[in-house]
Design a protein around this motif. Structure first.
Motif, PDB file in Angstrom:
ATOM      1  N   ALA A 464       0.828  -1.210   0.000  1.00 24.46           N
ATOM      2  CA  ALA A 464       0.000   0.000   0.000  1.00 24.46           C
ATOM      3  C   ALA A 464       0.858   1.254   0.000  1.00 24.46           C
ATOM      4  CB  ALA A 464      -0.926  -0.011   1.220  1.00 24.46           C
ATOM      5  N   GLN A 465       1.924   1.245   0.804  1.00 26.68           N
ATOM      6  CA  GLN A 465       2.811   2.410   0.863  1.00 26.68           C
ATOM      7  C   GLN A 465       3.479   2.673  -0.481  1.00 26.68           C
ATOM      8  OE1 GLN A 465       3.680   4.554   3.730  1.00 26.68           O
ATOM      9  NE2 GLN A 465       1.645   3.742   4.156  1.00 26.68           N
ATOM     10  N   ALA A 466       3.742   1.605  -1.221  1.00 28.18           N
ATOM     11  CA  ALA A 466       4.381   1.757  -2.530  1.00 28.18           C
ATOM     12  C   ALA A 466       3.385   2.120  -3.622  1.00 28.18           C
ATOM     13  CB  ALA A 466       5.109   0.466  -2.901  1.00 28.18           C
ATOM     14  N   GLY A 467       2.089   2.101  -3.304  1.00 31.74           N
ATOM     15  CA  GLY A 467       1.071   2.446  -4.296  1.00 31.74           C
ATOM     16  C   GLY A 467       1.008   1.472  -5.453  1.00 31.74           C
ATOM     17  N   ALA A 531     -17.039  -7.675  -7.232  1.00 31.89           N
ATOM     18  CA  ALA A 531     -16.004  -7.168  -6.326  1.00 31.89           C
ATOM     19  C   ALA A 531     -14.614  -7.359  -6.930  1.00 31.89           C
ATOM     20  CB  ALA A 531     -16.108  -7.868  -4.973  1.00 31.89           C
ATOM     21  N   LEU A 532     -14.385  -8.500  -7.564  1.00 34.94           N
ATOM     22  CA  LEU A 532     -13.092  -8.751  -8.199  1.00 34.94           C
ATOM     23  C   LEU A 532     -12.863  -7.788  -9.357  1.00 34.94           C
ATOM     24  CD1 LEU A 532     -13.196 -12.667  -8.216  1.00 34.94           C
ATOM     25  CD2 LEU A 532     -11.715 -11.233  -6.786  1.00 34.94           C
ATOM     26  N   GLU A 533     -13.898  -7.519 -10.132  1.00 37.30           N
ATOM     27  CA  GLU A 533     -13.790  -6.557 -11.240  1.00 37.30           C
ATOM     28  C   GLU A 533     -13.436  -5.169 -10.699  1.00 37.30           C
ATOM     29  OE1 GLU A 533     -13.895  -6.840 -14.412  1.00 37.30           O
ATOM     30  OE2 GLU A 533     -15.008  -8.635 -14.990  1.00 37.30           O
ATOM     31  N   ALA A 534     -14.107  -4.774  -9.607  1.00 41.17           N
ATOM     32  CA  ALA A 534     -13.835  -3.455  -9.030  1.00 41.17           C
ATOM     33  C   ALA A 534     -12.411  -3.371  -8.511  1.00 41.17           C
ATOM     34  CB  ALA A 534     -14.834  -3.164  -7.915  1.00 41.17           C
ATOM     35  N   GLY A 535     -11.929  -4.466  -7.933  1.00 41.32           N
ATOM     36  CA  GLY A 535     -10.561  -4.476  -7.430  1.00 41.32           C
ATOM     37  C   GLY A 535      -9.541  -4.336  -8.531  1.00 41.32           C
ATOM     38  N   LEU A 536      -9.774  -5.020  -9.650  1.00 41.31           N
ATOM     39  CA  LEU A 536      -8.842  -4.925 -10.778  1.00 41.31           C
ATOM     40  C   LEU A 536      -8.867  -3.545 -11.416  1.00 41.31           C
ATOM     41  CD1 LEU A 536      -9.433  -8.376 -12.529  1.00 41.31           C
ATOM     42  CD2 LEU A 536      -7.372  -7.638 -11.316  1.00 41.31           C
ATOM     43  N   ALA A 537     -10.026  -2.883 -11.370  1.00 42.73           N
ATOM     44  CA  ALA A 537     -10.163  -1.572 -12.002  1.00 42.73           C
ATOM     45  C   ALA A 537      -9.687  -0.439 -11.106  1.00 42.73           C
ATOM     46  CB  ALA A 537     -11.628  -1.341 -12.389  1.00 42.73           C
ATOM     47  N   ALA A 538      -9.360  -0.726  -9.853  1.00 42.17           N
ATOM     48  CA  ALA A 538      -9.049   0.334  -8.900  1.00 42.17           C
ATOM     49  C   ALA A 538      -7.760   1.070  -9.234  1.00 42.17           C
ATOM     50  CB  ALA A 538      -8.958  -0.254  -7.481  1.00 42.17           C
ATOM     51  N   GLY A 539      -6.813   0.382  -9.845  1.00 34.04           N
ATOM     52  CA  GLY A 539      -5.565   1.029 -10.219  1.00 34.04           C
ATOM     53  C   GLY A 539      -4.516   1.060  -9.136  1.00 34.04           C
ATOM     54  N   GLY A 540      -4.868   0.689  -7.924  1.00 34.16           N
ATOM     55  CA  GLY A 540      -3.921   0.642  -6.815  1.00 34.16           C
ATOM     56  C   GLY A 540      -4.080  -0.663  -6.068  1.00 34.16           C
ATOM     57  N   LEU A 541      -3.767  -0.634  -4.780  1.00 39.28           N
ATOM     58  CA  LEU A 541      -3.927  -1.822  -3.954  1.00 39.28           C
ATOM     59  C   LEU A 541      -5.385  -1.956  -3.533  1.00 39.28           C
ATOM     60  CD1 LEU A 541      -2.606  -4.198  -2.401  1.00 39.28           C
ATOM     61  CD2 LEU A 541      -2.413  -2.654  -0.453  1.00 39.28           C
TER      62      LEU A 541
END
Length: 553
Positions: A464-467, A531-541
């Motif tokens: 998370a710290q590394a983005g 939820a998995l789709e949203a996680g992949l689309a988030a662009g970060g952690l």
């Protein structure tokens, strides 16, 4: 007493007879059964009244808690498997310099052959590197009294004591229930304020190290006369076996005519056997006495040639030139568990011409080759993840990391989903490394709930710290399932099944820096895929917590 049926139960009785105040550790075969046996005896009101028994988040936390109990003058037992000692080693390497007055015993279960582990490391060199006494009882009937002796040794020299056993010894059957050992005197809690000792600071390290080494020489003297060692002597010289720890129990059970065997073969072999339970520091005089009467020695041990190398050095210092054979010399397999076929082959090579009887050639199957249970909540999650990956370029467009736990069975058909899996709690940091390398694939880290709390959280914080653009999927089944359904801090219960406030995994993952964090029931396939789709689309952690209780446990 009728519950004393195997090695694990004997160890449980021995610890209770020693007056242990705290029993803790982290689940991991083969040591798990000891803690569970103690909890069962306590729940039945048979033994252990007043003792505290509970699992810790990881082995280091367990060891540090046990050390605190020892500093308060009471007895503590901390249980772990071979790879768990690696986690606790940082603390052991300091506690050896300033152990507490209360007995502190570290029970380590090694796994030769890697039947339930990611390696087959030998814990004995680690105990020797920490310069602490190391016991490995040679007979299953010695296990209960060995626990009492380990606690007494720890208190006499104020140093942690490691009791190391292999898988077969935990499972060995007791033919007759051993007599109970005399209980050790109780130790009321009391803290003896010694800031110059309990604060281990650089200015005191060398002095404390010298004190530790002096104590070890005194331990060696005690080990020279230890009743845990035994000699099965055959008249005259000739060849001899030095059997380390539980390998002696294996030789006994083979029925090959080895002296001391539980089922002697019709033709007794002309081999003398020295069974050593005190493996560090070695009882050198006792060993030399045995070596001087032998023409050739076979060292039987698991897994590294730990004892073989030391005996060779001892013989050289004493000016003895007899051959000393074992795993390093290739007279025993260099890796893997010593089962009946390997032991018989080694004996036949060491003493050719003797009528060695046949042995059972049966082989076990690896537990990790068993598929996921039919109603496992991992299955619908894997189905949803596979479907999402197919919509984003297919399996080749993704890299998936995993870690120790039931998810290792997801590497079997039809899923075969893991690209890399190493140790406990390592999946997230491993995935972060793959992302940092600039690979074109999307990276998904599968993390177990218990493993996240054990040691995976630091990797999550760092990612998370590394983005980093990384999807973390936490497989939350509410328990440590692969080890037998033991609770962890997010389970909401303790080892006795009593309710306790659970750690909020979603809040913890969010506090570590994951955005967004979705909690889903994997049985709801549509919500899980979203939820998995949203996680992949988030662009970060991002994190998805797939939460459904393991139906088996």
């Amino acid at each position: 007493m009728t519950l004393r049926q195997n090695g694990s139960q004997a160890l449980a009785w021995g610890a209770f007879e020693a007056g242990v105040s705290l029993v803790t550790g982290y689940p991991g075969s083969p040591s798990t059964e000891v803690v569970e046996a103690m909890a069962a005896l306590q729940a039945q009101g048979v033994a252990g009244d007043g003792a505290q028994i509970d699992w810790a988040s990881n082995e280091k936390s367990a060891f540090d808690t046990a050390l605190g109990v020892s500093l308060a003058g009471q007895r503590a037992l901390v249980c772990m498997k071979n790879v768990g000692l690696n986690v606790a080693l940082d603390s052991l390497m300091v506690a050896n310099l300033a152990g507490g007055p209360g007995g502190l015993v570290v029970l380590v279960g090694d796994d030769p052959g890697g039947w339930g582990s990611q390696n087959e490391e030998d814990s004995r060199p680690l105990a020797a590197a920490a310069e602490v006494p190391l016991l490995e009882p040679v007979r299953v009937e010695d296990l209960a009294p060995a626990m009492g002796q380990a606690f007494l040794l720890s208190e006499q020299f104020q140093v942690p004591v490691v009791v190391r056993l292999t898988l077969s010894m935990f499972q060995a059957t007791l033919e007759n229930a051993p007599r109970p050992s005399p209980p050790l005197p109780p130790r009321p809690p009391a803290f003896d304020r010694q800031p110059e000792r309990w604060n281990v600071l650089p200015i005191r390290v060398v002095a404390l190290h010298r004190e530790l080494q002096a104590s070890l020489e005194k331990v060696r003297t005690v080990f020279e006369a230890s009743p845990l060692n035994r000699l099965d002597q055959v008249a005259g010289g000739g060849k001899g076996i030095v059997a380390a720890g539980g390998t002696y129990q294996k030789l006994r059970e083979l029925g090959l005519g080895i002296p001391g065997a539980t089922e002697p073969a019709p033709d007794q072999s002309p081999l003398s056997v020295l069974a050593l339970a005190t493996l560090h520091p070695l009882p050198e005089e006792r060993l030399l006495s045995f070596l001087r009467e032998r023409d050739e020695i076979l060292v039987v041990e698991e897994t590294a040639p730990f004892l073989e190398v030391q005996i060779q050095a001892l013989a050289q210092r004493a000016g003895l030139s007899l051959p000393i054979l074992g795993r390093a010399s290739g007279h025993l397999p260099r890796a893997g568990e010593l089962q009946a076929p390997e032991l018989r082959a080694a004996l036949a090579s060491f003493l050719p011409g003797h009528p060695w009887p046949p042995v059972d050639e049966g082989k076990r199957t690896m537990p990790s080759r068993q598929p996921l249970c039919d109603d496992c909540p991992y299955t619908p999650l894997l189905r949803a993840l596979t479907a999402v990956m197919e919509r984003h370029g297919g399996r080749e467009a993704f890299l998936v990391t995993g870690e120790t736990g039931c998810m290792v069975r997801a590497q079997l058909p039809p899923w075969q989903i893991l690209d890399a899996k190493y140790g406990m709690g390592g999946s997230i940091a491993l995935a972060a490394g793959l992302v940092r390398s600039g690979l074109p694939q999307k990276v998904v880290a599968l993390a177990g709930d218990s493993a996240l709390l054990h040691s995976g959280l630091a990797g999550l914080v760092d990612a998370a710290q590394a983005g980093l653009p990384l999807l973390v999927v936490v497989l939350d089944n509410g328990t440590t399932a692969l080890s037998g359904g033991q609770p962890h801090p997010a389970s909401g219960r303790d080892i006795q099944g009593r309710l306790r406030p659970p750690v909020d995994l979603a809040a913890l993952v969010a506090a570590a820096g994951a955005r967004p964090v979705h909690v889903v029931d994997p049985e709801d396939g549509e919500a899980t895929e979203a939820a998995l789709e949203a996680g992949l689309a988030a662009g970060g952690l991002a994190a998805v917590i797939s939460r459904r209780r393991c139906p088996r446990w």
